[in-house]
Design a protein around this motif. Structure first.
Motif, PDB file in Angstrom:
ATOM      1  N   GLY A 378     110.201 -78.819  32.807  1.00  0.00           N
ATOM      2  CA  GLY A 378     111.379 -78.458  33.612  1.00  0.00           C
ATOM      3  C   GLY A 378     111.816 -77.025  33.360  1.00  0.00           C
ATOM      4  N   ALA A 379     110.858 -76.132  33.172  1.00  0.00           N
ATOM      5  CA  ALA A 379     111.166 -74.763  32.769  1.00  0.00           C
ATOM      6  C   ALA A 379     111.871 -73.982  33.868  1.00  0.00           C
ATOM      7  CB  ALA A 379     109.884 -74.040  32.378  1.00  0.00           C
ATOM      8  N   THR A 380     112.743 -73.087  33.463  1.00  0.00           N
ATOM      9  CA  THR A 380     113.358 -72.132  34.381  1.00  0.00           C
ATOM     10  C   THR A 380     112.646 -70.799  34.188  1.00  0.00           C
ATOM     11  OG1 THR A 380     115.455 -73.229  33.989  1.00  0.00           O
ATOM     12  CG2 THR A 380     115.541 -71.086  35.094  1.00  0.00           C
ATOM     13  N   ILE A 381     112.089 -70.279  35.292  1.00  0.00           N
ATOM     14  CA  ILE A 381     111.334 -69.023  35.179  1.00  0.00           C
ATOM     15  C   ILE A 381     112.218 -67.883  35.650  1.00  0.00           C
ATOM     16  CG2 ILE A 381     109.250 -67.797  35.916  1.00  0.00           C
ATOM     17  CD1 ILE A 381     108.216 -70.741  36.657  1.00  0.00           C
ATOM     18  N   GLU A 382     112.622 -67.050  34.709  1.00  0.00           N
ATOM     19  CA  GLU A 382     113.447 -65.909  35.098  1.00  0.00           C
ATOM     20  C   GLU A 382     112.585 -64.697  35.406  1.00  0.00           C
ATOM     21  OE1 GLU A 382     115.919 -66.244  31.777  1.00  0.00           O
ATOM     22  OE2 GLU A 382     117.127 -67.766  32.797  1.00  0.00           O
ATOM     23  N   ASN A 383     111.497 -64.586  34.669  1.00  0.00           N
ATOM     24  CA  ASN A 383     110.596 -63.450  34.813  1.00  0.00           C
ATOM     25  C   ASN A 383     109.235 -63.947  34.353  1.00  0.00           C
ATOM     26  OD1 ASN A 383     108.924 -61.361  33.724  1.00  0.00           O
ATOM     27  ND2 ASN A 383     110.668 -59.979  33.725  1.00  0.00           N
ATOM     28  N   LEU A 428     102.782 -74.725  22.355  1.00  0.00           N
ATOM     29  CA  LEU A 428     103.769 -74.609  21.278  1.00  0.00           C
ATOM     30  C   LEU A 428     104.882 -73.633  21.636  1.00  0.00           C
ATOM     31  CD1 LEU A 428     101.413 -74.356  18.178  1.00  0.00           C
ATOM     32  CD2 LEU A 428     103.065 -76.182  18.587  1.00  0.00           C
ATOM     33  N   ALA A 429     104.461 -72.454  22.121  1.00  0.00           N
ATOM     34  CA  ALA A 429     105.447 -71.413  22.422  1.00  0.00           C
ATOM     35  C   ALA A 429     106.418 -71.884  23.494  1.00  0.00           C
ATOM     36  CB  ALA A 429     104.733 -70.137  22.867  1.00  0.00           C
ATOM     37  N   LEU A 430     105.893 -72.548  24.507  1.00  0.00           N
ATOM     38  CA  LEU A 430     106.733 -73.011  25.609  1.00  0.00           C
ATOM     39  C   LEU A 430     107.752 -74.036  25.108  1.00  0.00           C
ATOM     40  CD1 LEU A 430     107.101 -72.740  28.673  1.00  0.00           C
ATOM     41  CD2 LEU A 430     105.503 -74.642  28.947  1.00  0.00           C
ATOM     42  N   ALA A 431     107.272 -75.025  24.352  1.00  0.00           N
ATOM     43  CA  ALA A 431     108.163 -76.083  23.877  1.00  0.00           C
ATOM     44  C   ALA A 431     109.219 -75.523  22.936  1.00  0.00           C
ATOM     45  CB  ALA A 431     107.354 -77.171  23.181  1.00  0.00           C
ATOM     46  N   GLN A 432     108.891 -74.448  22.233  1.00  0.00           N
ATOM     47  CA  GLN A 432     109.845 -73.876  21.284  1.00  0.00           C
ATOM     48  C   GLN A 432     110.647 -72.731  21.906  1.00  0.00           C
ATOM     49  OE1 GLN A 432     107.378 -72.943  17.953  1.00  0.00           O
ATOM     50  NE2 GLN A 432     107.254 -75.094  17.321  1.00  0.00           N
ATOM     51  N   ASN A 433     110.531 -72.614  23.233  1.00  0.00           N
ATOM     52  CA  ASN A 433     111.309 -71.603  23.945  1.00  0.00           C
ATOM     53  C   ASN A 433     110.962 -70.185  23.505  1.00  0.00           C
ATOM     54  OD1 ASN A 433     113.123 -71.493  26.042  1.00  0.00           O
ATOM     55  ND2 ASN A 433     114.469 -72.966  25.019  1.00  0.00           N
ATOM     56  N   LYS A 434     109.693 -69.956  23.248  1.00  0.00           N
ATOM     57  CA  LYS A 434     109.296 -68.633  22.769  1.00  0.00           C
ATOM     58  C   LYS A 434     108.464 -67.864  23.790  1.00  0.00           C
ATOM     59  CE  LYS A 434     109.375 -69.704  17.828  1.00  0.00           C
ATOM     60  NZ  LYS A 434     108.491 -70.125  16.721  1.00  0.00           N
ATOM     61  N   VAL A 435     108.428 -68.337  25.033  1.00  0.00           N
ATOM     62  CA  VAL A 435     107.733 -67.563  26.059  1.00  0.00           C
ATOM     63  C   VAL A 435     108.780 -66.698  26.752  1.00  0.00           C
ATOM     64  CG1 VAL A 435     106.374 -67.648  28.173  1.00  0.00           C
ATOM     65  CG2 VAL A 435     106.019 -69.376  26.402  1.00  0.00           C
ATOM     66  N   ARG A 436     108.614 -65.393  26.664  1.00  0.00           N
ATOM     67  CA  ARG A 436     109.574 -64.461  27.227  1.00  0.00           C
ATOM     68  C   ARG A 436     109.785 -64.716  28.724  1.00  0.00           C
ATOM     69  NH1 ARG A 436     107.831 -59.702  27.995  1.00  0.00           N
ATOM     70  NH2 ARG A 436     105.899 -60.114  26.864  1.00  0.00           N
ATOM     71  N   GLY A 437     111.034 -64.718  29.150  1.00  0.00           N
ATOM     72  CA  GLY A 437     111.323 -64.854  30.570  1.00  0.00           C
ATOM     73  C   GLY A 437     111.369 -66.291  31.061  1.00  0.00           C
ATOM     74  N   VAL A 438     111.051 -67.242  30.179  1.00  0.00           N
ATOM     75  CA  VAL A 438     111.029 -68.650  30.578  1.00  0.00           C
ATOM     76  C   VAL A 438     111.977 -69.426  29.662  1.00  0.00           C
ATOM     77  CG1 VAL A 438     109.597 -70.708  30.763  1.00  0.00           C
ATOM     78  CG2 VAL A 438     108.648 -68.485  31.370  1.00  0.00           C
ATOM     79  N   ARG A 439     112.788 -70.283  30.269  1.00  0.00           N
ATOM     80  CA  ARG A 439     113.706 -71.096  29.478  1.00  0.00           C
ATOM     81  C   ARG A 439     113.379 -72.573  29.619  1.00  0.00           C
ATOM     82  NH1 ARG A 439     118.538 -71.870  31.126  1.00  0.00           N
ATOM     83  NH2 ARG A 439     118.409 -70.295  32.762  1.00  0.00           N
ATOM     84  N   VAL A 440     113.305 -73.242  28.478  1.00  0.00           N
ATOM     85  CA  VAL A 440     113.032 -74.671  28.506  1.00  0.00           C
ATOM     86  C   VAL A 440     114.177 -75.383  27.789  1.00  0.00           C
ATOM     87  CG1 VAL A 440     111.539 -76.468  27.573  1.00  0.00           C
ATOM     88  CG2 VAL A 440     110.525 -74.452  28.636  1.00  0.00           C
ATOM     89  N   ASP A 441     114.743 -76.379  28.454  1.00  0.00           N
ATOM     90  CA  ASP A 441     115.797 -77.177  27.837  1.00  0.00           C
ATOM     91  C   ASP A 441     115.226 -78.577  27.634  1.00  0.00           C
ATOM     92  OD1 ASP A 441     117.970 -78.630  27.107  1.00  0.00           O
ATOM     93  OD2 ASP A 441     119.172 -78.169  28.893  1.00  0.00           O
ATOM     94  N   ALA A 476     108.391 -82.978  12.157  1.00  0.00           N
ATOM     95  CA  ALA A 476     108.527 -81.535  12.395  1.00  0.00           C
ATOM     96  C   ALA A 476     109.457 -81.211  13.563  1.00  0.00           C
ATOM     97  CB  ALA A 476     107.159 -80.912  12.628  1.00  0.00           C
ATOM     98  N   GLY A 477     109.992 -82.219  14.231  1.00  0.00           N
ATOM     99  CA  GLY A 477     110.969 -81.955  15.285  1.00  0.00           C
ATOM    100  C   GLY A 477     110.392 -82.140  16.678  1.00  0.00           C
ATOM    101  N   THR A 478     111.292 -82.363  17.637  1.00  0.00           N
ATOM    102  CA  THR A 478     110.886 -82.670  19.005  1.00  0.00           C
ATOM    103  C   THR A 478     110.104 -81.531  19.653  1.00  0.00           C
ATOM    104  OG1 THR A 478     112.861 -84.032  19.211  1.00  0.00           O
ATOM    105  CG2 THR A 478     111.740 -83.448  21.245  1.00  0.00           C
ATOM    106  N   ALA A 479     110.551 -80.297  19.417  1.00  0.00           N
ATOM    107  CA  ALA A 479     109.870 -79.168  20.050  1.00  0.00           C
ATOM    108  C   ALA A 479     108.426 -79.076  19.560  1.00  0.00           C
ATOM    109  CB  ALA A 479     110.611 -77.869  19.766  1.00  0.00           C
ATOM    110  N   HIS A 480     108.225 -79.306  18.269  1.00  0.00           N
ATOM    111  CA  HIS A 480     106.871 -79.273  17.709  1.00  0.00           C
ATOM    112  C   HIS A 480     106.003 -80.367  18.334  1.00  0.00           C
ATOM    113  CE1 HIS A 480     103.900 -78.343  14.552  1.00  0.00           C
ATOM    114  NE2 HIS A 480     103.719 -79.649  14.441  1.00  0.00           N
ATOM    115  N   VAL A 481     106.579 -81.555  18.429  1.00  0.00           N
ATOM    116  CA  VAL A 481     105.836 -82.673  19.027  1.00  0.00           C
ATOM    117  C   VAL A 481     105.488 -82.351  20.483  1.00  0.00           C
ATOM    118  CG1 VAL A 481     106.012 -85.083  19.782  1.00  0.00           C
ATOM    119  CG2 VAL A 481     106.791 -84.426  17.490  1.00  0.00           C
TER     120      VAL A 481
END
Lengths: 494, 398
Positions: A378-383, A428-441, A476-481
């Motif tokens: 359900g990512a929001t793509i800003e850039n 991993l990066a996506l789930a942990q909100n580490k992809v620049r310009g993309v937001r994942v809740d 290790a947490g939900t984002a890791h999983v």
């Protein structure tokens, strides 16, 4: 549990074709896997509510599907993708040899083009249409970074590809043949009859001592038209046919490349002598009709029906599609004289498409993997710049396949160590909100679920295999999983 | 292409336990235990069909200038090789390698198959079986002998995808960059566990190869392997730099593949080719300098799917042709010579009256390199259906 059951039905279906069938849930997931850029909880619910047959039929009629209003609103932000060639060139001039501002203009055009493609893939309600736009652009591939094509590809996809993806094949061949992006990419705009040039030279006597500018036939487009766009390589044409087809297309050129760039037939440069293509005579003394007749001959050739059907089945059904399916599709193609909606319908109502043997068996191409991960989370793509960079690393930069072959949809093309590592790291990066310009809740997307099995189910849209689940039992947490699921083996299939 | 080539390879998935238990030979070598270094074969593919007549120019041929009214390079501009052939001026960085007799050219090489399709010809060259589309694996994969406990990076392909030449049952890994070849966020153990247990045999096998290579690349001594040489920033330059690093690290590399694109010069060829050839020459020269004495163990061989028309086309470019030129660079190469029988450029000497004719099968060039590197290679298995006659362009072994 699930895996062994899956293996059993797979084996059984190979031994006894048509014996076991996908159940209702599996059919819905299969439809979402193959006819969208990746299943989501909402899409799957919609398919099940409507019934899978009705949903498939609706996807074959995108004009009946209301577009996602948020997407429509968002696309308005990207001015260049709505411009004609002329408007684009006036607003963002591109000069060769390199002029001032070229780099910035090109960057803007590319960014808007690639970003809107990604946004549509992730958010459009007309998912099959988006997949087909991707398929057909790739079939009639042009390379963004070849000279003036940087100014022309925007219109090419929008005006020559998109209107025809569920229309008539001949219309698409003709639209691509006449589009300046293709004329430029495969050099046809410069291909001229040697005779006509000799005549011109005689008429406008060259100044003594002026350098002799050679000009003449260029076979590049003719060859790819036969080999990649219509008949397929080794399917019944010769080098002589290539040369004759090239002669027929002499004079198919571009009017004022620097301002507007529209198709222009230049009779002066056309080879007017008689030609012979695939045994058929192209009479002497004509003009643009020669190319039109060639296209007519090609699209009605049985090799074309078979080649186009094979390519569609390779992307949508299996790397090695069942020959019986290809035959049925080719028959539909021939019978309807290239009605692509009917060819698709034949494929999507065939037992082969719904066979357990092909269920979750296709490897995702990089763009499919990336889009499906963005959809699942359900990512929001800003850039999308960072995402586009990932696609490049994965070997599938959008609009940047140099060769006219386009990208291949086969597993072996994309199954390798570099690709797997990139997919794992991206997950991993996506789930942990580490992809620049993309937001994942994740909390919202997963509706508060934290149990590993539930997290996996929410992203894969099917229960994870027992082996997968074993590793996911970590604190290790939900984002890791979630990252492990997105980068794991099951998510790479569709 | 035919459809039956399109299946992913399942590699020895069930044969070996996942992960790295005992320390096999390559690991000892990587740790610097002074094991004997291996010979390394580096294959470079110039995709798009290089114009061989512009790379190694037959300026001694009367027809050359006639066929190339705007493209011909003047005799005194070319780097004279033997009074008949000259290197394109853009290849000047290769001149010292030629002078030191480590670089050779083999002219009029190519495939017996007449196709002028890029993708068919590339496929045939990479499978090593011209005319046969059902071949699933690549010649370079078949050229390495199956070996238990071989280094996980014995065969690498530079870039985001595994080259067709290296696909097959022997393990081969695709590497973008050595530095980026790892799993982030301490997730390596978890991903290893997931992939190793997967019942998806294709992904399980690729996962196994990947993690073994990750462990090895993490262990190599990068400081020792660092290069003090500046490579071009191009795809080819960067690929060769990574390959040199792996060679110097003694990590068990045996074969490597790199490619370069953009050689399809239908229009306004001269400036485009100048950039491409300069990059090619500077990349090879940097690689040669970087490896220094290690070049004794290394052979680089270049290839391109077919040549281009002898006659230039109407757009100061050239169209798809037939024979081409290949280069071989290495400590053992008997260089400073243009090998191959020159077929001539007169109309009746051209293939189908338009292209340079093939006088040396490209497989006989590759066979020579494979034979030199592996000793007792079974060439009939590496190039099935071809009675290989390896061309002699290596110095006799001491």
């Amino acid at each position: 549990m699930f895996r062994s059951f899956f293996a059993m039905i797979l084996a059984a279906s190979l031994l006894f074709p048509g014996a076991p069938k996908l159940n209702k849930e599996q059919r819905a997931l299969h439809a979402a896997n193959r006819l969208t850029f990746g299943p989501t909880t909402a899409e799957l619910a919609a398919i099940q509510k409507m019934g899978v047959e009705k949903w498939v039929d609706l996807q074959l009629h995108p004009e009946r599907i209301a577009e996602n209003p948020a997407l429509a609103e968002r696309l308005k932000r990207y001015a260049s993708v709505h411009m004609t060639n002329a408007q684009l060139m006036e607003k963002y001039p591109f000069r060769q040899p390199a002029g001032k501002g070229n780099a910035a203009n090109v960057r803007l055009i590319y960014t808007e083009l690639a970003e809107t493609k990604l946004l549509r893939a992730v958010h459009s309600n007309r998912q099959l249409e988006e997949l087909l736009a991707d398929f057909w652009f790739n079939h009639f591939n042009v390379f963004f970074d070849k000279g003036f094509d940087r100014m022309l590809v925007t219109s090419y996809e929008r005006d020559a590809i998109r209107p025809h993806v569920l229309g008539n094949f001949k219309d698409m061949v003709l639209a691509t043949a006449k589009h300046p992006a293709m004329l430029f990419y495969l050099d046809n705009w410069t291909s001229v009859s040697t005779d006509s040039l000799d005549q011109m030279r005689k008429r406008f006597k060259r100044k003594a001592g002026a350098p002799k500018r050679a000009a003449g036939l260029n076979e590049n487009y003719a060859r790819e038209l036969l080999e990649l766009h219509t008949m397929g390589v080794d399917n019944g044409y010769t080098q002589q046919d290539v040369t004759e087809v090239a002669r027929c297309f002499t004079g198919w050129s571009i009017g004022d490349l620097r301002a507007g760039a529209t198709f222009k037939f230049n009779a002066l440069l056309h080879d007017q002598k008689e030609k012979r293509v695939l045994g058929q005579v192209i009479p002497a003394g004509r003009g643009e009709e020669d190319g039109l007749q060639v296209i007519d001959i090609l699209v009605n050739h049985p090799s074309t029906a078979k080649f186009v059907s094979t390519k569609l089945a390779q992307r949508f059904v299996a790397d090695v599609p069942p020959p019986a399916l290809v035959s049925k599709m080719a028959a539909a193609f021939s019978k309807t004289r290239g009605d692509l909606r009917e060819v698709m319908r034949t494929m999507l109502t065939s037992p082969e498409f719904w066979s357990p043997a092909v269920y979750r068996a296709k490897m995702k191409m990089p763009f499919e993997m990336v889009a499906s991960a963005l959809r699942a989370t359900g990512a929001t793509i800003e850039n999308s710049n960072a995402v586009q960079q990932e696609l490049k690393t994965l070997g599938q930069p959008l609009y940047r396949k140099v060769e006219p072959t386009g990208y291949y949809p086969f597993a072996e093309e994309w199954t390798n160590s570099a690709s797997l590592l990139t997919r794992m790291n991206l997950g991993l990066a996506l789930a942990q909100n580490k992809v620049r310009g993309v937001r994942v809740d994740l909390e919202t997307t997963l509706a508060g679920k934290t149990a590993p099995a539930a997290v996996a189910q929410a992203l894969l849209l099917h229960p994870p295999a027992a082996e997968t689940l074993k590793t996911l039992q970590t604190d290790a947490g939900t984002a890791h999983v979630a990252g492990l699921v997105l980068g794991g083996p099951e998510f790479q299939r569709r | 292409m035919t459809t039956n080539t399109r299946r992913a390879f399942v590699r020895n998935a069930a044969l070996t336990a996942f992960g790295i238990g005992a320390a096999p030979g390559w690991l000892a070598r990587a740790a610097g235990a002074g094991a004997k270094s291996k010979r390394v074969l580096v294959a470079i593919f110039q995709r798009g069909a290089m114009d061989g007549l512009s790379a190694v120019i037959p300026f001694g041929e009367k027809r050359y200038a006639e066929l190339r009214p705007t493209l011909a390079v003047a005799r005194d501009a070319a780097v004279d090789l033997d009074g008949f052939f000259g290197l394109n001026p853009a290849l000047k960085p290769l001149q010292p390698l030629w002078a030191s007799k480590q670089l050779a050219a083999i002219h009029a090489t190519g495939s017996p198959d007449p196709t002028r399709s890029h993708f068919d010809a590339q496929d045939f060259m990479e499978s090593g079986t011209p005319g046969r589309k059902a071949t699933r694996d690549g010649w370079l994969n078949r050229a390495i002998a199956p070996q238990p406990n071989a280094s996980p990076i014995r065969a690498i392909s530079m870039g985001g995808t595994l080259a067709r030449s290296l696909r097959g049952t022997n393990r081969a890994v695709a590497v973008n960059t050595i530095a980026g070849f790892k799993v982030r966020d301490n997730a390596q153990a978890d991903f290893m566990s997931m992939y190793s247990q997967s019942t998806d045999t294709v992904l399980q096998g690729t996962g196994k190869d990947t993690f073994e290579a990750v462990k090895l690349l993490a262990s190599i001594n990068k400081a020792q392997a660092a290069s003090g040489v500046t490579y071009p920033g191009s795809r080819l330059g960067q690929s060769l730099q990574q390959i040199a690093t792996l060679i110097k690290a003694d990590a068990g590399l045996e074969v490597a593949f790199a490619d370069t694109t953009g050689w399809d010069t239908h229009i306004n060829q001269a400036p485009a080719l100048q950039g491409l050839l300069t990059d090619f020459a500077e990349s090879l020269a940097a690689f040669h300098t970087d490896l220094g004495a290690r070049m004794a163990d290394v052979t680089v061989v270049s290839m391109s799917e077919f040549g281009r028309t002898a006659k230039e086309n109407g757009n100061r470019g050239t169209d798809h042709g037939h024979a081409n030129v290949m280069f071989a660079l290495g400590g053992d190469v008997a260089g400073a010579k243009v090998y191959g029988k020159w077929p001539g450029l007169e109309a009746e000497q051209l293939y189908q009256q338009r292209d340079l004719a093939v006088t040396t099968d490209f497989r006989d060039v590759l066979a020579a390199v494979v034979q030199h590197h592996t000793g007792g290679a079974d060439l009939a298995k590496i190039f099935p259906g071809h009675a290989a006659q390896p061309l002699h362009f290596f110095r006799p072994m001491q």
